[in-house]
Structures are given as structure tokens and as C-alpha cells.
Design an enzyme around this catalytic site. Structure first.
Site, PDB file in Angstrom:
ATOM      1  N   HIS A  40       0.829  -1.208   0.000  1.00 45.15           N
ATOM      2  CA  HIS A  40       0.000   0.000   0.000  1.00 45.15           C
ATOM      3  C   HIS A  40       0.862   1.257   0.000  1.00 45.15           C
ATOM      4  O   HIS A  40       0.496   2.268   0.610  1.00 45.15           O
ATOM      5  CB  HIS A  40      -0.980   0.006   1.187  1.00 45.15           C
ATOM      6  CG  HIS A  40      -2.159  -0.893   0.936  1.00 45.15           C
ATOM      7  ND1 HIS A  40      -3.197  -0.520   0.131  1.00 45.15           N
ATOM      8  CD2 HIS A  40      -2.434  -2.147   1.358  1.00 45.15           C
ATOM      9  CE1 HIS A  40      -4.084  -1.502   0.069  1.00 45.15           C
ATOM     10  NE2 HIS A  40      -3.634  -2.505   0.796  1.00 45.15           N
ATOM     11  N   ASP A  95       1.501  -3.647  -9.615  1.00 45.99           N
ATOM     12  CA  ASP A  95       1.119  -4.953 -10.163  1.00 45.99           C
ATOM     13  C   ASP A  95       1.387  -5.030 -11.659  1.00 45.99           C
ATOM     14  O   ASP A  95       1.964  -6.002 -12.156  1.00 45.99           O
ATOM     15  CB  ASP A  95      -0.375  -5.224  -9.909  1.00 45.99           C
ATOM     16  CG  ASP A  95      -0.706  -5.223  -8.436  1.00 45.99           C
ATOM     17  OD1 ASP A  95       0.240  -5.244  -7.618  1.00 45.99           O
ATOM     18  OD2 ASP A  95      -1.897  -5.186  -8.104  1.00 45.99           O
TER      19      ASP A  95
HETATM   20  C1  GLA Z   1      -3.184  -3.941  -5.068  1.00 48.94           C
HETATM   21  C2  GLA Z   1      -2.958  -2.789  -6.035  1.00 48.94           C
HETATM   22  C3  GLA Z   1      -1.484  -2.350  -6.024  1.00 48.94           C
HETATM   23  C4  GLA Z   1      -0.993  -2.113  -4.609  1.00 48.94           C
HETATM   24  C5  GLA Z   1      -1.359  -3.272  -3.688  1.00 48.94           C
HETATM   25  C6  GLA Z   1      -1.045  -2.987  -2.249  1.00 48.94           C
HETATM   26  O1  GLA Z   1      -2.518  -5.092  -5.496  1.00 48.94           O
HETATM   27  O2  GLA Z   1      -3.314  -3.158  -7.351  1.00 48.94           O
HETATM   28  O3  GLA Z   1      -1.344  -1.198  -6.822  1.00 48.94           O
HETATM   29  O4  GLA Z   1      -1.476  -0.893  -4.097  1.00 48.94           O
HETATM   30  O5  GLA Z   1      -2.738  -3.599  -3.767  1.00 48.94           O
HETATM   31  O6  GLA Z   1       0.319  -2.832  -2.052  1.00 48.94           O
END
Ligand code: GLA
Length: 389
Positions: free
Chosen positions: A33, A170
Site C-alpha cells: 500500500h 502490479d
Molecule cells: C493492489 C494494487 C497495487 C498495490 C497493492 C497494495 O494489489 O493493485 O497497486 O497498491 O494492492 O500494495
């Protein structure tokens, strides 16, 4: 299933698939996060992912089929699509929509998707299907985007078309992942290093809570807003663009600017987590897996108590880790609210770990988790080995 994809394609479309692509999912070792706060993260691509087989058609129609879901869509090539309900094909449709809005010349496509990322597991099946679709369109129609542009446009589709205000981690991880490497990514500058994820006598376990994720998207967007509120409060006296522009020591001097106690807790997590990633990178480079594990537990505790995105299922994973001497560290990974945890486990203790985790979790939660030993794989690309199966 993945070895039969070409045969399945033939059955469905009555012709050969001319092209095949793969994009992995990801786990994040530490740095949770903080991507949407301009922080440092340490994700790696896994060997589970999304496959797509494709052939161009002359009818100017996009046909979406999946081996995982029954719902399907045939839609003519046109300008301006929008998301409908919670269908899986919203993700590739959003990417196609983006490409068309940018005036790329596309043709109709017959598409078959298959994913072996456990569904709703928080291992980024959405980034995986977005990036594989973007990569495929770019390759088939020679649109000329760089890999980084494909990452950025996939994130934009997730934000605008799907409506989740995620950061870039991601999409970046599933595109740029490398076998046996973790990515040290600065989410502000987008500079990254692929570092040896040399885990020595340890291996990486993924533990799926098997908890259906509900409300995850709205809670996620709520956290993003809380971070924006914290940033705004700090900007009264500090010239910063992102929460992660300051370290924990500076934060302590200025935290009085944040009046809302919930917002204060969120910001404390973000800034301390960013510092932890720097320490974790040093620990990994020094092969100090015990220190790396300690930081994983600290990250989990912070996500539980300050950021409040864990839950009894993910907590049970970290708790069990602490009882097992073969475990260096464990934590939730990804957005939270269910999904998966990860643990660093001694390779020769993996079977004991898996059995012990299943027993502990089942006694506490009432149903079993799934435990996998994970390999770190490559990012998105053309799938050569399935090309002729
Ligand atoms: C999800 C979101 C990412 C990131 C994570 C937490 O996977 O897609 O962008 O914020 O949560 O780290």
C-alpha cells in the site's frame, strides 16, 4: 489445461490460434500500500498467470472466451466501450477501448483466455489479464508502445475503466518480472533494479486464505483517499508530492499536522513501510533472511493495526508462522481483505510447514487454506512453447 489450449481454441473457434501470449501474476515481498504513495516496493512475478490465444478475423468482431468462466462476449469493433457488471472480459475490453481511443488500427479478434492464478487470490489476475491483452495488441497490430507504456496504459485502464485507484506495482511487476529476481521499484520515478532473490536455504510459500474478497475495491479506494488527505495535511508545511517523500524521523516532526486519527494511522503505516523496504533490500543483499523475515512480520503488524486491511484469515497465517521455527517471516501480500499471505520457509521444512499451516488455519477459521511453494518467473511475453500444441 494449459497444455491443451490450442486444442480448446480449435474446438471453440473451429480454426487454429495463430498467436499465444502469457503474463504472470505477482507476489509482493514487502512494501504494501505504498505504490500509490510514491514508495518503494519489492514484487516478483510468479509462474501462475494468464494465457491468451488469438487469431485475427475478417468480420470486425471481438470474441471473448474463457476456459475459467462461462460468460462470453461478441462485440463489434467500434469506438467507446464501457464496463458491464463484473464480467471478467471488462479487463481486456478496457484495454481494447484504450487502444482504439488512441487511434490504433485494430482488427477483429477471436480470443481465448485461460488463467491458473487462483481466482480472487490477490495475486494480480487483473493486472495479468490487462498486461497480456495490451502486449498482444501491441504485438499483433504493431502499435509501437514501449513495455513501460503498456504498463502505464494498463494501470490507467484499471483506474478509469474498471474503477480501482490502484498504483502501478502490479502491472509493472507482471510486465518486467524476471526469473529468480525481485524488482526493487521506485513507484515515483519508476526506476527499478532486478535484484537476486537468493533465498538460500529458504523458499517462498504462498498461502491462499480462500476467503472470498468482498468490498475489497471500495475499501481500497477509501485507503487511497485517506492517504491523499494525509498528504494534503502535511503539505501545509512540507514541500512534498508523495507521502513517501519523507522518512519516519521527518514524519514524527510534522505528524501533528494530521488531525484525523484514522488518517494519521494510515500515514504512519505508509511512511514506516517505505523505510522497511529499504532495510529489507539491505537484508536481502546481505543474505540475512532472518532480518528480512523480521521485517515481514513488522509489515504485517502494521497492515493489521495501522492500515487495517488484514483480517482474521491473513492474521492466522502470520500467527502460525511465528510458531514454526522453520519460518523466517510471514505477512499478507497485495491489497489485503482476504487474498494471500506469503512466508519464507526452510526448504527442508516445507512439508511440515504446509501441514502445520493447514491444521492451524482450519482450526481457527473453519475451512482450509491452500498452500503452494512458489517459483519466481519471467514477465509478459510471446508464448513459444505452446505455439504448436
Ligand atoms: C493492489 C494494487 C497495487 C498495490 C497493492 C497494495 O494489489 O493493485 O497497486 O497498491 O494492492 O500494495
Amino acid at each position: 489445461m494449459k497444455n491443451n489450449l490450442h486444442a480448446e481454441y480449435r474446438k471453440i473457434f473451429n480454426k487454429e490460434a495463430e498467436n499465444a501470449y502469457f503474463s504472470p501474476g505477482r507476489v509482493n515481498l514487502i512494501g504494501e500500500h505504498i505504490d500509490y504513495n510514491g514508495g518503494l516496493v519489492m514484487p516478483c512475478a510468479i509462474t501462475f498467470g494468464t494465457y491468451v490465444l488469438a487469431s485475427v478475423n475478417d468480420e470486425g468482431v471481438f470474441r471473448f472466451r474463457s476456459l475459467n468462466f462461462d460468460d462470453k462476449l461478441d462485440i463489434p469493433l467500434q469506438q467507446g466501450y464501457s464496463k458491464t457488471k463484473e464480467h471478467w472480459y471488462n479487463y481486456p475490453l478496457g484495454i481494447i477501448d484504450y487502444f482504439l481511443k488512441q487511434h490504433n488500427e485494430l482488427k477483429g479478434l477471436d480470443l481465448l483466455f485461460y488463467g491458473d492464478i487462483p481466482i480472487s487470490s490477490g495475486l494480480s489476475s487483473s493486472a495479468s489479464i490487462e498486461v497480456v491483452t495490451a502486449y498482444m495488441l501491441n504485438d499483433l497490430f504493431e502499435c509501437g508502445y514501449s513495455k513501460l507504456e503498456l504498463v502505464q496504459l494498463s494501470k490507467e485502464v484499471e483506474n478509469e475503466f474498471i474503477g480501482v485507484n490502484c498504483g502501478i506495482m502490479d502491472q509493472f511487476a507482471v510486465a518486467f518480472g524476471e526469473k529468480d529476481k525481485a524488482l526493487m521499484l521506485n513507484c515515483d520515478s519508476l526506476e527499478y533494479k532486478a535484484v537476486d532473490s537468493n533465498l538460500g536455504e529458504y523458499c517462498l510459500a504462498i498461502i491462499n486464505t480462500n476467503k472470498p474478497r468482498k468490498l475489497a475495491e471500495s475499501k481500497y479506494n477509501e485507503r487511497v483517499q485517506e492517504c491523499q488527505a494525509a498528504l494534503k495535511a502535511l503539505q501545509q508545511e512540507l514541500d512534498i508530492q508523495n507521502l513517501c517523500d519523507i522518512d519516519a524521523a521527518t514524519f514524527r516532526k510534522y505528524q501533528h499536522l494530521i488531525e484525523d486519527t484514522t488518517v494519521l494511522k494510515r500515514a504512519t503505516h505508509v511512511i514506516e513501510e517505505n523505510d522497511r523496504v529499504k532495510q529489507a533490500a539491505e537484508a536481502l543483499a546481505a543474505h540475512d533472511l532472518n532480518e528480512f523475515g523480521r521485517l515481514m512480520y513488522a509489515s504485517h503488524d502494521s497492515l493489521k493495526n495501522l492500515y487495517e486491511v488484514s483480517g482474521k484469515e491473513l492474521d492466522a497465517i502470520a500467527e502460525y508462522g511465528k510458531t514454526n521455527p522453520d519460518v523466517a517471516g510471514a505477512r499478507m501480500t497485495g491489497a489485503g481483505f482476504g487474498g494471500c499471505g506469503i512466508a519464507l520457509v526452510k526448504q527442508n521444512g516445507f512439508d511440515r510447514f504446509s501441514k502445520g499451516m493447514i491444521e492451524y488455519y482450519t482450526a481457527k477459521i473453519g475451512y482450509a487454506p491452500s498452500v503452494y511453494s512458489s517459483s519466481i518467473g519471467d514477465g509478459v511475453g510471446v508464448l513459444k512453447e505452446l505455439a504448436n500444441s
